[in-house]
Design a protein around this motif. Structure first.
Motif, short mmCIF file in Angstrom:
data_model
loop_
_atom_site.label_atom_id
_atom_site.label_comp_id
_atom_site.label_asym_id
_atom_site.label_seq_id
_atom_site.Cartn_x
_atom_site.Cartn_y
_atom_site.Cartn_z
N PRO A 237 -7.35 4.63 7.85
CA PRO A 237 -7.18 3.54 6.86
C PRO A 237 -5.74 3.03 6.79
CG PRO A 237 -8.45 5.35 5.92
CD PRO A 237 -7.94 5.83 7.23
N GLY A 238 -4.76 3.95 6.96
CA GLY A 238 -3.35 3.54 6.92
C GLY A 238 -3.03 2.60 8.06
N ARG A 239 -3.59 2.91 9.25
CA ARG A 239 -3.36 2.06 10.43
C ARG A 239 -4.02 0.69 10.22
NH1 ARG A 239 -4.39 5.41 13.30
NH2 ARG A 239 -2.37 5.99 14.11
N ASP A 240 -5.23 0.71 9.66
CA ASP A 240 -5.91 -0.57 9.39
C ASP A 240 -5.08 -1.43 8.43
OD1 ASP A 240 -7.91 0.24 11.03
OD2 ASP A 240 -9.45 0.48 9.49
N SER A 241 -4.48 -0.77 7.43
CA SER A 241 -3.62 -1.52 6.48
C SER A 241 -2.44 -2.14 7.20
CB SER A 241 -3.11 -0.58 5.38
OG SER A 241 -4.16 -0.19 4.54
N ALA A 242 -1.84 -1.37 8.14
CA ALA A 242 -0.68 -1.89 8.88
C ALA A 242 -1.10 -3.10 9.73
CB ALA A 242 -0.10 -0.79 9.77
N ILE A 243 -2.29 -3.00 10.38
CA ILE A 243 -2.79 -4.13 11.20
C ILE A 243 -3.01 -5.34 10.30
CG2 ILE A 243 -4.71 -4.97 12.62
CD1 ILE A 243 -5.12 -2.06 13.58
N ASN A 244 -3.59 -5.09 9.12
CA ASN A 244 -3.88 -6.17 8.17
C ASN A 244 -2.59 -6.88 7.76
OD1 ASN A 244 -5.29 -7.77 6.46
ND2 ASN A 244 -6.00 -6.18 5.09
N LEU A 245 -1.53 -6.10 7.52
CA LEU A 245 -0.24 -6.69 7.13
C LEU A 245 0.32 -7.54 8.27
CD1 LEU A 245 1.38 -3.72 5.20
CD2 LEU A 245 1.08 -6.02 4.30
N LEU A 246 0.20 -7.04 9.50
CA LEU A 246 0.69 -7.83 10.64
C LEU A 246 -0.09 -9.13 10.79
CD1 LEU A 246 1.17 -4.88 13.17
CD2 LEU A 246 3.00 -6.30 12.23
N VAL A 247 -1.40 -9.07 10.57
CA VAL A 247 -2.24 -10.28 10.65
C VAL A 247 -1.76 -11.31 9.63
CG1 VAL A 247 -4.55 -11.20 10.16
CG2 VAL A 247 -4.32 -9.14 11.55
N LYS A 248 -1.44 -10.82 8.42
CA LYS A 248 -1.08 -11.75 7.34
C LYS A 248 0.35 -12.27 7.47
CE LYS A 248 -4.11 -10.15 3.63
NZ LYS A 248 -4.17 -9.38 2.40
N GLN A 249 1.26 -11.44 7.99
CA GLN A 249 2.68 -11.78 7.89
C GLN A 249 3.31 -12.37 9.14
OE1 GLN A 249 4.06 -11.98 5.10
NE2 GLN A 249 2.43 -10.98 3.99
N VAL A 250 2.75 -12.08 10.32
CA VAL A 250 3.47 -12.47 11.54
C VAL A 250 3.18 -13.91 11.96
CG1 VAL A 250 3.92 -11.93 13.95
CG2 VAL A 250 3.72 -10.09 12.26
N PRO A 251 1.90 -14.28 12.19
CA PRO A 251 1.66 -15.65 12.67
C PRO A 251 2.06 -16.69 11.62
CG PRO A 251 -0.31 -14.27 12.90
CD PRO A 251 0.64 -13.53 12.05
N ARG A 252 2.38 -17.90 12.09
CA ARG A 252 2.75 -18.98 11.16
C ARG A 252 1.55 -19.33 10.28
NH1 ARG A 252 4.17 -23.28 15.57
NH2 ARG A 252 2.66 -22.01 16.70
N LYS A 253 1.84 -19.65 9.03
CA LYS A 253 0.76 -20.06 8.11
C LYS A 253 0.28 -21.47 8.48
CE LYS A 253 1.21 -16.48 5.15
NZ LYS A 253 1.90 -15.59 6.07
N SER A 254 1.21 -22.28 8.99
CA SER A 254 0.84 -23.66 9.37
C SER A 254 1.47 -23.96 10.72
CB SER A 254 1.36 -24.64 8.33
OG SER A 254 1.41 -25.93 8.88
N LEU A 255 0.68 -24.60 11.58
CA LEU A 255 1.21 -24.92 12.92
C LEU A 255 2.24 -26.04 12.86
CD1 LEU A 255 -2.02 -24.60 15.09
CD2 LEU A 255 -0.21 -22.93 14.77
N LYS A 256 2.39 -26.66 11.67
CA LYS A 256 3.43 -27.69 11.51
C LYS A 256 4.82 -27.05 11.54
CE LYS A 256 0.52 -30.82 8.83
NZ LYS A 256 0.16 -31.22 7.46
N ASN A 257 4.87 -25.76 11.16
CA ASN A 257 6.14 -25.04 11.18
C ASN A 257 6.44 -24.71 12.65
OD1 ASN A 257 8.19 -23.20 11.03
ND2 ASN A 257 7.01 -21.63 9.98
N PRO A 258 7.57 -25.20 13.19
CA PRO A 258 7.81 -25.01 14.63
C PRO A 258 8.25 -23.58 15.00
CG PRO A 258 9.63 -26.19 13.61
CD PRO A 258 8.62 -25.98 12.53
N ASP A 259 8.60 -22.77 14.01
CA ASP A 259 9.23 -21.48 14.29
C ASP A 259 8.20 -20.36 14.44
OD1 ASP A 259 10.90 -19.35 14.53
OD2 ASP A 259 11.47 -19.27 12.43
N ASN A 260 7.93 -19.95 15.70
CA ASN A 260 7.02 -18.81 15.90
C ASN A 260 7.77 -17.58 16.41
OD1 ASN A 260 7.54 -19.63 18.49
ND2 ASN A 260 5.43 -19.45 19.22
#
Length: 923
Positions: free
Chosen positions: A279-302
């Motif tokens: 479950p701890g690993r799943d939480s870490a994956i979940n955080l990476l899913v939420k925090q790493v990719p851009r929220k909007s593709l209009k933001n040029p910074d990836n």
């Protein structure tokens, strides 16, 4: 003057207030009575009177000074200071005002110090209780809880932080008591929420290592709390970076990217670590899913994604390639592989150039090749498992790894392995490959016979159910097209029957039962299968139980199956002429199954509701898991929309929590999913009482999704339903009207008032009728240089009864609130008199009532308007209405009589009668 004299003065002012109607006189009397109350030390009454005086005249400096004095005595120093400050602005040289300001400044300072000191003492006391080993258990828990409560107030959070609180919390995190650790984590949430500089300091002081250890621990409640804390920390840091103008903060706040990278590095290191729980690993994956990719593709910074791919892609693939039964890999849950697929897919989709995508592909191929080329089976199984996860995630990358030399042969030969685990890994890879168009034809040619053999001959149900899904997947290539059957007639029904049997077999492991739902997700393209499934209540209940279970990977399969059963997928109806042409050219024409007709679909919806589909959907929405992908959310939104199609079913959906579940679906979804969820919300808001369907603050969250349907891309039906729903909300209270204005809905609603379609135009006007209760909307009608008032007058004379009623109602309310608008009515159109008279003569009681109210408002507003009306046929009509009788409502008769009375008061009617008499006696 003594208190007795003051009491006498109060009595005199009170009597005088009753005798005058003049607002200006009343303001002076209130102001003077306020001075008496101050002398009598009745400060609340003094404040109330001074406020009443200020309501009439905001510039009354004496009244404001008296209110400031009253506030001071009541201990409301902040409000007193604002009033005193305003007085000093109006009369800068007045010494009394300056003195009061000085006093108040000192008193405010004193109050803040006292508050800080008392908070300081509370913090110190809690810390000593928590650190003292001799503290009783109940006292320790109470102190820990109090610390959490205190951390949620800004003053308390600052005190905890300044009193070396982070060091103490660090000790609490090492406690063996779960409650104490939870309190420590929740206190940190309070300290970090929305506070960038404090979060940066905490990340540096605590170190990410300790938080990751806590998140990776076995206890799921502690792991989830740590995950929530890290989520809050990420948000606090990234919000700070997003602020384009940080003003004064610029000098104080360094860029938080160092802390962000440190947090991400630790999360990536958790991936392959064997001491981190599933479950701890799943939480870490979940955080990476939420925090790493851009929220909007209009933001040029990836750049964060590029950094994670560079630093951590192979660590993520370690999780993807783990086969729990055979390899010495990290502990996983049933959700880990699916979560990995989602993370890899999100990272790949966030890449901007071919060069970046090529690098991602190369890293994945290197990893797969490295394990595939190792001697022994373990490496090959790890490579095949990795390919499986990639096929479910970034499928382009999965296809490339699948095409690597020897990979497909290994998959097919392992399908015949004696070892069930080896077989399982290979069959799953084959199934995931079958879904990808590139590979499906190759597998149809080579894999069908293999899968059929496995399905018929294997003695293990775990393998048989997976082989069955492969067959289902290949057999459903025709989708809903009845004429494109891959299998012989009736064989899909047999496969579906077997799927339902396995689904209800509780002796099978949940993962295998999940595969049977995957099979149904494909087979339910066939309407006969849909009919059989909804008739099998046990199978439905088993599917809903799986949807509510810990295994989140089943969510999409359940969602897809329900979309198929409810026919809530989009079907483009072919153009009849094109169909004829296609037949002529002997091309294939899609055919609809007879059991996909609306009458069958409606019966299926009723059966699903009876089986408890709503509670299953509500449970699915609540899942905090990467497996609840946007595609999955779209499926749930589609099913909800189908369930609320019939008005009589909406109450059931709301009672089981459907209304609440739709709100997040309308904001976090695919574009199509957002529209479906918003339309379902609109349907509920139209026919249910919104205050019951969306209790408390939730009702305000419904406004934005409804406004999103007021776009040209949406259908006229969606526009219409959104307008109806907003009309209901606008009629509830002014706070909702404010929310509608804030969401910029008013210009859109005005736009729909010009729509050609009668129902849409009328519903937009009805919505405006409720919105004009708000002063901001009234100002739009008071402004000159536009045709808003003209439109209402013209619509009051239209043939469409619903439109007339709405326009006349809006006009009646506006002219009552703002008599000055009455004078502008004759200038709107030369037909204004005919329109008003037509309202008075209407057979529809509501229209007649609105008409007499408008006439009354006009007559009361100006004598010249009254003359114009009385000189027309309106006098005769009003006289008839005033007499009543013939089922005439009393309210209408009474208002008509008021109009005549006012005209007599002006002397218009008498003058008119005299004129007529004199003209009658002339020769």
């Amino acid at each position: 003057l003594g208190p007795r004299d003051m009491q006498g003065a109060v009595c005199c002012y009170t009597k005088a207030l009753k005798l005058t109607d003049s607002h200006a006189d009343k303001a002076v009397l209130y102001r003077n009575r306020s001075a008496c109350y101050l002398k009598l030390e009745e400060y609340s009454k003094a404040e109330a009177d001074a406020s009443k005086a200020l309501d009439t005249d905001q510039g009354d400096v004496k009244a404001r000074f008296r209110r400031a004095q009253a506030f001071q005595k009541l201990g409301r120093f902040d409000q007193a200071f604002l009033d005193a400050q305003r007085c000093a602005q109006l009369e800068p040289k007045n010494k009394a005002f300056q003195d009061l300001l000085r006093q108040l400044g000192a008193q405010i300072q004193q109050k803040v110090s006292a508050q800080l000191n008392s908070t300081d003492a509370r913090v110190q006391q809690m810390f000593s209780l928590l650190l003292d080993p001799s503290t009783k258990e109940c006292d320790r828990q109470k102190a820990a809880q109090n610390l959490v409560v205190l951390s949620r107030e800004e003053a308390g959070a600052e005190q905890i932080f300044r009193n070396d609180g982070v060091k103490l919390i660090q000790k609490l995190l090492q406690s063996k008591l779960e409650d104490v650790v939870l309190s420590a984590l929740r206190t940190l949430v309070g300290l970090c929420t929305g506070h960038q500089s404090r979060t940066m300091a905490i990340v540096n002081e605590l170190g990410m290592e300790q938080l990751c250890v806590v998140m990776g621990s076995g206890a799921s409640s502690v792991s989830l709390a740590a995950c929530h804390l890290l989520q809050v920390m990420f948000e606090a840091l990234t919000e700070g970076m997003k602020r384009e103008i940080r003003g004064k903060d610029e000098a104080i706040l360094p860029e938080p990217s160092k802390e962000l990278r440190s947090m991400l590095r630790h999360l990536l290191e958790m991936m392959p670590a064997s001491n981190v729980s599933g479950p701890g690993r799943d939480s870490a994956i979940n955080l990476l899913v939420k925090q790493v990719p851009r929220k909007s593709l209009k933001n040029p910074d990836n750049s964060l994604t590029l950094w994670v791919v560079d630093q951590g892609l192979k660590k993520i693939l370690e999780v993807a390639g783990t086969v729990p039964e055979i390899s010495e890999g990290p502990p996983l849950t049933d959700n880990s592989h699916m979560s990995c697929s989602v993370l890899l897919s999100k990272l790949y989709d966030d890449l901007k150039s071919d060069k970046e995508r090529e690098n991602f592909n190369k890293l994945c191929e290197e990893y797969v090749q490295q394990h595939f080329s190792r001697p022994g089976l373990d490496g090959k199984l790890r490579a095949i498992q990795t390919v499986s996860v990639l096929l479910q995630g970034p499928s382009d990358v999965g296809n490339r790894t699948l095409e690597m030399s020897g990979m497909m042969d290994a998959v097919i030969s392992l399908c015949a392995s004696e070892d069930v685990t080896h077989q399982q890994v290979a069959v799953e890879a084959l199934i995931h490959a079958a879904g990808k168009a590139k590979r499906a034809s190759f597998i149809t040619a080579n894999g069908v016979s293999l899968l059929k053999d496995l399905y018929k001959k294997s003695e293990n149900d775990r393998i048989r159910v997976r082989a069955l899904v492969g067959l289902c997947k290949l057999g459903s290539a025709g989708g809903t097209d009845f004429s494109m059957k891959q299998f012989a007639e009736g064989s899909t029904l047999k496969l579906a029957k077997q799927c339902r049997k396995w689904l209800c077999n509780e002796t099978l492991p949940p993962t295998s039962r999940r595969w049977s739902v995957e099979g149904l997700a494909y087979l339910t393209f066939d309407a006969d299968v849909k009919e059989d499934l909804v008739e099998d209540k046990n199978a439905l209940l088993a599917m809903f139980d799986l949807a509510k279970s810990e295994d989140k990977t089943v969510l999409f399969a359940v969602g897809s199956t329900l979309v198929n059963c409810t026919n809530s997928y989009d079907v483009e109806k072919p153009d009849p002429q094109m169909v004829e042409l296609a037949k002529y050219a002997k091309q294939h024409v899609p055919e609809e199954h007879p059991k996909d007709a609306p009458s069958y679909v409606e019966k299926r919806l009723v059966k699903l509701l009876e089986a408890g589909v709503v509670s299953a959907l509500v449970c699915m929405v609540k899942q905090e898991s990467p497996a609840l992908t946007e595609a999955c959310r779209e499926c749930i939104a589609r099913v909800f929309l189908a369930l609320v199609e019939r008005q009589e079913d909406r109450g059931t959906v709301v009672a089981q929590g459907g209304g609440k579940a739709l709100i997040p679906l309308a904001s976090d979804n695919t574009d199509a999913g957002k529209i479906k969820a918003a339309q379902a919300l609109a349907k509920i808001t139209i026919t249910s009482n919104p205050e019951i369907a969306f209790p408390g603050e939730r009702i305000y969250e419904v406004v934005r999704p409804l406004t999103s349907l007021l776009r040209l891309e949406c259908t006229l039906l969606q526009n219409f339903e959104a307008l109806m729903a907003l009309t209901n909300l606008a009629g509830i209270n002014d706070r909702l009207r404010q929310k509608i204005i804030k969401e910029k809905a008013v210009p859109k609603i005005e736009g729909y008032m010009f729509e050609e379609h009668d129902l849409v135009r009328a519903s937009a006007t009805e919505c405006m009728c409720n919105l004009v209760l708000n002063t901001e909307v009234q100002k739009l009608y008071l402004a000159t240089g536009n045709d808003r008032l003209k439109l209402l007058v013209l619509y009051s004379g239209e043939d469409d009864g619903r439109l007339r009623k709405a326009a006349a109602g809006t006009l009646a309310m506006l002219t009552a609130e703002h008599p000055e608008l009455c004078a502008r009515i004759p200038g709107t159109t030369t037909h204004w008199l005919e329109i008003v008279q037509a309202l008075l003569l209407s057979e529809i009681p509501d229209l007649r009532h609105r008409g007499v109210v408008i006439v009354q408002n006009m007559i009361q507003a100006e004598k010249s308007l009254a003359e114009k009306l009385i000189e027309s046929e309106a006098l005769e009509i009003l006289s008839v209405l005033a007499k009543g009788g013939d089922g005439m409502p009393d309210a209408v008769s009474k208002i008509a009589q008021n109009c005549l009375d006012k005209a007599m008061e002006y002397g218009i009617i008498r003058n008119r009668e005299e004129k007529e008499k004199s003209s009658g006696t002339e020769p």
